[in-house]
Design a protein around this motif. Sequence first.
Motif, short mmCIF file in Angstrom:
data_model
loop_
_atom_site.label_atom_id
_atom_site.label_comp_id
_atom_site.label_asym_id
_atom_site.label_seq_id
_atom_site.Cartn_x
_atom_site.Cartn_y
_atom_site.Cartn_z
N ILE A 1 9.10 0.91 46.23
CA ILE A 1 9.10 1.71 45.24
C ILE A 1 7.38 2.07 44.21
O ILE A 1 6.51 1.25 44.19
CB ILE A 1 9.69 1.05 43.92
N THR B 1 14.73 2.84 38.35
CA THR B 1 15.44 1.44 39.21
C THR B 1 16.37 1.88 39.41
O THR B 1 17.17 1.59 39.91
CB THR B 1 14.46 0.34 39.57
N VAL B 2 17.27 2.34 37.89
CA VAL B 2 18.79 2.32 37.66
C VAL B 2 19.15 3.00 39.14
O VAL B 2 20.97 3.23 39.75
CB VAL B 2 19.01 2.77 36.70
N TRP B 3 18.74 4.16 39.45
CA TRP B 3 18.63 5.39 40.30
C TRP B 3 16.80 5.25 41.35
O TRP B 3 17.78 6.39 42.65
CB TRP B 3 18.55 7.05 39.37
N ARG B 4 16.14 4.74 40.51
CA ARG B 4 15.24 5.06 42.00
C ARG B 4 15.21 4.36 42.75
O ARG B 4 15.44 2.94 42.73
CB ARG B 4 13.69 5.56 41.16
N ASP C 1 5.97 -1.59 33.70
CA ASP C 1 7.30 -1.93 33.81
C ASP C 1 8.39 -1.89 33.64
O ASP C 1 9.22 -1.98 33.87
CB ASP C 1 7.31 -3.83 33.51
N PHE D 1 19.91 -4.15 45.13
CA PHE D 1 19.42 -2.80 46.50
C PHE D 1 20.23 -3.43 47.75
O PHE D 1 19.57 -5.05 47.95
CB PHE D 1 18.32 -2.90 47.08
N LEU E 1 9.33 1.56 34.60
CA LEU E 1 10.30 1.01 36.14
C LEU E 1 11.49 0.36 36.15
O LEU E 1 12.33 1.06 36.20
CB LEU E 1 9.43 -0.65 36.67
N ASP E 2 12.25 -0.46 34.89
CA ASP E 2 12.92 -0.63 34.61
C ASP E 2 14.14 -0.30 34.65
O ASP E 2 15.53 -0.06 35.37
CB ASP E 2 12.96 -1.65 33.58
N VAL E 3 13.83 1.01 33.39
CA VAL E 3 15.01 1.95 33.51
C VAL E 3 14.69 2.90 34.27
O VAL E 3 16.03 3.40 35.38
CB VAL E 3 14.72 3.35 32.33
N GLU F 1 13.35 -2.54 47.39
CA GLU F 1 12.74 -2.70 46.49
C GLU F 1 11.23 -2.13 46.20
O GLU F 1 10.49 -1.99 45.17
CB GLU F 1 13.21 -3.61 45.68
N GLN G 1 17.79 4.63 26.11
CA GLN G 1 17.50 3.85 26.03
C GLN G 1 16.53 3.05 25.24
O GLN G 1 16.07 1.62 25.81
CB GLN G 1 16.39 3.82 27.87
N LYS H 1 19.07 -1.96 39.44
CA LYS H 1 19.83 -2.28 40.92
C LYS H 1 19.78 -3.22 41.76
O LYS H 1 18.56 -3.65 41.81
CB LYS H 1 19.45 -1.24 41.02
#
Lengths: 458, 458
Positions: free
Chosen positions: B13, B72-75, B65, A7, B68-70, B10, B147, A5
């Motif tokens: 996080i 952060t699609v929405w987080r 990581d 930002f 987090l890669d997944v 980012e 995923q 994503k």
Amino acid sequence: MASKKIFLSEDEIPRQWYNILADIKMNPPLGPDGNPIGPDSLAPVFPMNLIEQEVSTERWITIPDEVLDVLTVWRPSPLVRARGLEKALGTPAHIYYKNESVSPPGSHKPNTAVAQAYYNKEFGIKKITTETGAGQWGSALAYACAQFGLECKVFMVRVSFDQKPYRKTMMAAWGGICIPSPSDQTKAGREALAKDPDTPGSLGIAISEAIESAVTDETGQTRYSLGSVLNHVMLHQTIIGLEAKKQLEKVGEYPDIIIGCAGGGSNFAGLSFPFVYDKINGRQIDIYPVEPMGCPTMTKAPFVYDHGDTARYTPLLPMHSLGHAFVPPPFHAGGLRYHGMAPTVSQLICEGVIEPRSVSQLKTFEAGITFARSEGIIPAPESNHAIAAVIEEANKAREEGREKVILFNLSGHGLLDLNGYERFFAGELSDIALSDDEIKAAETVFAEFPKPQVLKHG
Amino acid sequence: MASKKIFLSEDEIPRQWYNILADIKMNPPLGPDGNPIGPDSLAPVFPMNLIEQEVSTERWITIPDEVLDVLTVWRPSPLVRARGLEKALGTPAHIYYKNESVSPPGSHKPNTAVAQAYYNKEFGIKKITTETGAGQWGSALAYACAQFGLECKVFMVRVSFDQKPYRKTMMAAWGGICIPSPSDQTKAGREALAKDPDTPGSLGIAISEAIESAVTDETGQTRYSLGSVLNHVMLHQTIIGLEAKKQLEKVGEYPDIIIGCAGGGSNFAGLSFPFVYDKINGRQIDIYPVEPMGCPTMTKAPFVYDHGDTARYTPLLPMHSLGHAFVPPPFHAGGLRYHGMAPTVSQLICEGVIEPRSVSQLKTFEAGITFARSEGIIPAPESNHAIAAVIEEANKAREEGREKVILFNLSGHGLLDLNGYERFFAGELSDIALSDDEIKAAETVFAEFPKPQVLKHG
């Protein structure tokens, strides 16, 4: 961590919409007498502040703080690098999507619904009527009206109403009223039912019902709202493309290809118009609006003057049209079942700035499943049209060995459309395409109308 | 513009989860012989890397990581100031909610589903089985498995399966298989059906089926996954509270009150545990987990050793429990229909660090409608339990004229639960509460088990 994503900070949210009318020439809307209409003739239908936006040629229009206050509940929407999809396709292309599904109603529609509710409220309006196809627009307007304390009444195309029993409940949760169209509440609806009691309905009919319901309200405090097609709707959606541009800049990319599905044109326009501006100014981009073969407005229908609705309440608009009386077959992408196309989008097609495509129903659901498994989001059936074209382009990039940058709009999620997916899994769906004879038959309704001029930007 | 959403970049996080086992003392899980079990005895059920997390007492555990890669699609998920709700209630309280509904499956559940799928994949597992109540967890695990290329099989409590026909389709879109529980595919399921062919099912039975299905797979490459209750699940969810803390810092606020609904406890723990750490270290906060009166585990049931599932496949866990054989009444918050409560949450209740509450079904739907109209998001019926308590506290703040800061978790959206809203609008729902006799009857099943010790942190 390689975040998928991209930002944007609060400071980077666009504060102005981009108005494409500053950069292209348009045929004017015409009244029943064939002459261009003035803003006043629209006053019974829309509040004057929105009519002013509809005809404005200012390039940049400031977004009111009250609108941003609501939009920033979910905006900026994520721009996501679709690494999962890229991997699944084995393509060297860089695929990015703007995820408009994160809004409370689940699509891009509230970008304009919130703005329209705000301007209606400012103008002293108490109630808004509208139509909806898939239900995304009706839900978005019900949501927006709840934010500004307005009443909301939605005429929903019957085939979609039946396919999606929970859309009505969703609108009710926001205090909105949703009834299937054609209904017996309006003259337009009663006429449509008299003609065919079993009609699946159409956006054209539903628009007629909603307009009639607004203009016949004797309090004078009701107006109509349209979720696509019109210039001010495209304007409000440009926040999508303006954000996407900033987000892509952050990772040093610029799109070679831009793709969006198009029914009335608003999500496609919202993403692409800020890039169309670049293209008009010399940048090379391929821009593809994608429609269903079952309603091939852009790819098969002529550029004409036609009404936006079946009962011919709207002015004549210059657009690609299958004819205002056309009732599209009942495929599962209700938001794309519209006989016309936004005049701005139509104009850009005529000029060759953008190049429309069409895809078949089964291919769109296959694309949606591929996307759901690789990227995790279950797309709206409408968005699947864009994804099908993206997959085609990504495969082409693989064959050509080219690292193309593809940007597309994920206009909404499909969580209220799982009925369509269920039928797809059960093998109950088929490809639906219009024959040339069907298209020719539909076109007779605008044969007598004036013809738009051939215009060119610059 | 006064943005309602508080942004995190980012860089902000959280990169580590908070493990509450570093700060509280716990009774150990016990085997059938009444003695504490070692990690090895769980090896047929879970991969060893997750078992190690389950028993770890390290305060901070690094988030991989790949996870987090997944995520952060929405987080980071939005922290939103609920100005609309504040206005609707006329309260001086500052209400903030963490919006976990923006994840692709629509709830907080993927925070741990993604982590668990990752660790299973790392351990060489090919297939995961699980149970689901409302369907949020099953959907999240199906999403997460997609995923990481794992197979997924979900046993869904029958009453929820019937209430929510589209949950199955949603899981299918991600390649997951969903079957109603009790089923005839397992010994535990067949026994439950023999006892009552019309049973609405329960999470306890579904857990038994999923565990049995995993441990009897002869390939040895299948493991079971639990969406709540266990320590490692709470751990993975703490990203919610850790983000919320940073977001509140940005606007110079700290919560006086923290509220979350609790079925197994994971969304509540995820939000509150990072603040529980502060409370243990002297900070004054009121922390309320909220449950339905129809399944009053925390407010009416004792703290005992009991099994997590009906067929007694799990170890004995120290928790508040209505008895592993208890089948909760079929109210519309399937995620809260669980007989037990997370051992960590139960321990904090025993110590008086957190104070459980219960609410009735009608009040929760009323709260959900109030929230939908004022804030725009239609909450999951489970989340409505938190909102009902928030409204109560906000009203109290108004009566006391105090500007309290209330933080709660919007654990998910209700777009797949509109059937419940529809029934509420139609007046078909009623309040469901357990009588003392019903509770007493349920408790007989653990009368013979060892009793947990009274422990205290510090």
